[in-house]
Write an enzyme that holds these catalytic residues in place. Structure first.
Site, PDB file in Angstrom:
ATOM      1  N   TYR A 101      16.851 -22.299 -12.412  1.00 51.15           N
ATOM      2  CA  TYR A 101      15.778 -21.778 -13.347  1.00 51.15           C
ATOM      3  C   TYR A 101      14.488 -21.041 -13.069  1.00 51.15           C
ATOM      4  O   TYR A 101      14.099 -21.528 -12.032  1.00 51.15           O
ATOM      5  CB  TYR A 101      15.577 -22.865 -14.668  1.00 51.15           C
ATOM      6  CG  TYR A 101      14.361 -23.993 -14.356  1.00 51.15           C
ATOM      7  CD1 TYR A 101      12.964 -23.775 -14.846  1.00 51.15           C
ATOM      8  CD2 TYR A 101      14.867 -25.269 -13.688  1.00 51.15           C
ATOM      9  CE1 TYR A 101      12.393 -24.489 -14.954  1.00 51.15           C
ATOM     10  CE2 TYR A 101      13.678 -25.909 -13.467  1.00 51.15           C
ATOM     11  CZ  TYR A 101      12.441 -25.930 -14.077  1.00 51.15           C
ATOM     12  OH  TYR A 101      11.334 -26.618 -14.036  1.00 51.15           O
ATOM     13  N   TYR A 118      19.431 -21.147 -16.007  1.00 54.19           N
ATOM     14  CA  TYR A 118      20.940 -20.710 -15.631  1.00 54.19           C
ATOM     15  C   TYR A 118      21.550 -21.872 -15.232  1.00 54.19           C
ATOM     16  O   TYR A 118      21.803 -22.324 -13.960  1.00 54.19           O
ATOM     17  CB  TYR A 118      20.689 -19.527 -14.580  1.00 54.19           C
ATOM     18  CG  TYR A 118      20.228 -18.541 -14.943  1.00 54.19           C
ATOM     19  CD1 TYR A 118      20.916 -17.203 -15.654  1.00 54.19           C
ATOM     20  CD2 TYR A 118      18.632 -18.306 -14.899  1.00 54.19           C
ATOM     21  CE1 TYR A 118      20.052 -16.273 -16.084  1.00 54.19           C
ATOM     22  CE2 TYR A 118      18.107 -17.214 -15.210  1.00 54.19           C
ATOM     23  CZ  TYR A 118      18.746 -16.224 -16.161  1.00 54.19           C
ATOM     24  OH  TYR A 118      17.936 -15.133 -16.442  1.00 54.19           O
ATOM     25  N   GLY A 239       0.226 -38.493 -25.764  1.00 56.14           N
ATOM     26  CA  GLY A 239      -0.451 -37.226 -25.326  1.00 56.14           C
ATOM     27  C   GLY A 239      -1.631 -37.702 -24.670  1.00 56.14           C
ATOM     28  O   GLY A 239      -1.782 -38.495 -24.129  1.00 56.14           O
ATOM     29  N   GLY A 242      -3.487 -41.650 -25.278  1.00 54.61           N
ATOM     30  CA  GLY A 242      -3.166 -42.654 -24.295  1.00 54.61           C
ATOM     31  C   GLY A 242      -1.295 -42.957 -24.426  1.00 54.61           C
ATOM     32  O   GLY A 242      -0.576 -42.296 -24.855  1.00 54.61           O
ATOM     33  N   ALA A 243      -1.195 -44.456 -24.069  1.00 58.86           N
ATOM     34  CA  ALA A 243       0.236 -44.793 -24.123  1.00 58.86           C
ATOM     35  C   ALA A 243       0.072 -46.373 -24.444  1.00 58.86           C
ATOM     36  O   ALA A 243      -0.830 -47.092 -24.053  1.00 58.86           O
ATOM     37  CB  ALA A 243       0.866 -44.627 -22.811  1.00 58.86           C
ATOM     38  N   ASP A 273       7.940 -37.419 -16.228  1.00 59.87           N
ATOM     39  CA  ASP A 273       8.623 -37.856 -15.081  1.00 59.87           C
ATOM     40  C   ASP A 273       7.582 -38.658 -14.171  1.00 59.87           C
ATOM     41  O   ASP A 273       7.886 -39.826 -13.651  1.00 59.87           O
ATOM     42  CB  ASP A 273       9.192 -36.774 -14.397  1.00 59.87           C
ATOM     43  CG  ASP A 273      10.114 -35.866 -15.173  1.00 59.87           C
ATOM     44  OD1 ASP A 273      10.690 -36.342 -16.155  1.00 59.87           O
ATOM     45  OD2 ASP A 273      10.208 -34.813 -14.582  1.00 59.87           O
TER      46      ASP A 273
END
Length: 353
Positions: A101, A118, A239, A242-243, A273
């Site tokens: 890609y 692709y 975002g 935070g988490a 990731d």
């Protein structure tokens, strides 16, 4: 993380990552794809990104996938293996190509960003229980998967269902929802499929906005937990805010929240990731919940401050020192390009005045 004791399966590693990787072409300058004259070659793939970052940090990892019997396949296997990832379970397909890609240099959050994939009919899209080394995929403390694989083909979805099915000695299943709407065709039932796979996993990563887009969930992390009560570990990312980590199966189950860092962003590609890899690294080391989230944020910051899909993780000692800051110092931390190269005693250099 629960059940992180030694795995007795022969050939077992800390983390197995299964999914498609592609050769990535990054533009040498900003502009539309139609106007960019040349590109630099790199690699990209949600699951292999996790494996590469974890291997670079000293964990044993394996990548399981399929690539074409072509030069791009050679490059992927060689490049991912160079990180220290075990690539012996990658199978070559003489009839199908390796996916590639192209993307523009702009941030994905802007309207000017372009991506040209692709990957239709790629070797990885032919993954299924019959075409993948299942024993190698299951021989790890953790098996990391993502919703991207489920969208590639019926065979790929069947493979994920096979791997997440309850069985004696099954590794912990780590699942990043990774809903990519452009990969799903109308009528594929993306929401139902991704919910099924998330409910079968032990560790789930999902964005709050992603949960709203995929399942119509509003009301914040607690509402996502109501939808996904089964995973022993649920990380809801919100975002730049935070988490939140939810553990166990208690009701009510209060979450642990850690604010995100202030980062001078170069590109957002691969940050999710990297967060998953940082979290898993800390969990494999037995660190407490707050430290797991902080390592996730720090590893994400490593990805956010480089232009490519894959970043080198921060040195363990440096990341541990930053993760151990008090709440006030953590809140004033600002990270920019090159911060992961900071040396011993250089933590002050990445803080805001």
């Amino acid at each position: 993380m629960t059940a992180t004791g030694p795995c007795t399966t022969p050939g077992a590693v800390d983390v197995v990552a299964l999914g498609e990787s592609m050769v990535t072409f990054l533009p040498t300058r900003a502009g539309r794809l139609a106007d960019v004259p040349s590109f630099d070659r790199s690699i990209g793939g949600a699951e292999s990104n996790v494996a590469c970052m974890l291997a670079a940090a000293g964990h044993s990892t394996r990548w399981v996938s399929r690539v074409g019997d072509d030069g791009f396949g050679d490059h992927l296997v060689r490049a991912i293996g160079a990180y220290g990832v075990d690539v012996t379970a990658v199978r070559r397909d003489p009839a199908r190509p390796t996916g590639v890609y192209f993307r523009t240099a702009g941030d994905r959050a802007t309207d000017a960003h372009e991506v040209a994939y692709y990957r239709a009919g790629s070797a990885a899209s032919a993954m299924s229980p019959a075409t993948v080394d299942l024993p190698a995929a299951l021989a790890g403390r953790v098996l990391h998967l993502s919703g991207i694989t489920a969208a590639l083909s019926a065979g790929c979805l069947g493979l994920l269902r096979e791997l997440t099915a309850p069985r004696p000695g099954r590794p912990l299943i780590s699942f990043d929802v990774n809903h990519r709407s452009r990969l799903w065709r109308d009528g594929d039932g993306a929401g139902a499929v991704l919910l099924e796979l998330a409910r079968a996993a032990d560790i789930v990563f999902v964005g709050a906005d992603e949960a709203e887009q995929t399942w119509g969930v509003t009301g914040g992390p607690e509402a996502v937990r109501e939808l996904l009560p089964a995973p022993g570990l649920l990380v809801v990312k919100d975002g730049a805010r935070g988490a939140t980590l939810f553990e166990g199966h208690r009701r009510p189950s209060p979450g642990t929240f850690v604010p995100a860092l202030t980062v001078d962003v170069v590109a957002t590609t691969g940050a999710g990731d990297a967060f998953a890899a940082g979290f898993l690294s800390a969990a494999l080391r037995g660190l407490p919940p707050r430290q797991r989230l902080r390592h996730g944020h720090l590893w994400a910051a490593a990805a956010l401050t480089v232009p490519g899909d894959l970043a080198a993780p921060p040195a363990r000692g440096h990341a541990d020192r930053l993760a151990a800051l008090d709440d006030t110092a953590w809140g004033t931390l600002r990270l920019g390009p090159g911060w992961t190269a900071a040396t011993e005693g250089a933590d002050e250099e990445v803080r805001t005045p």
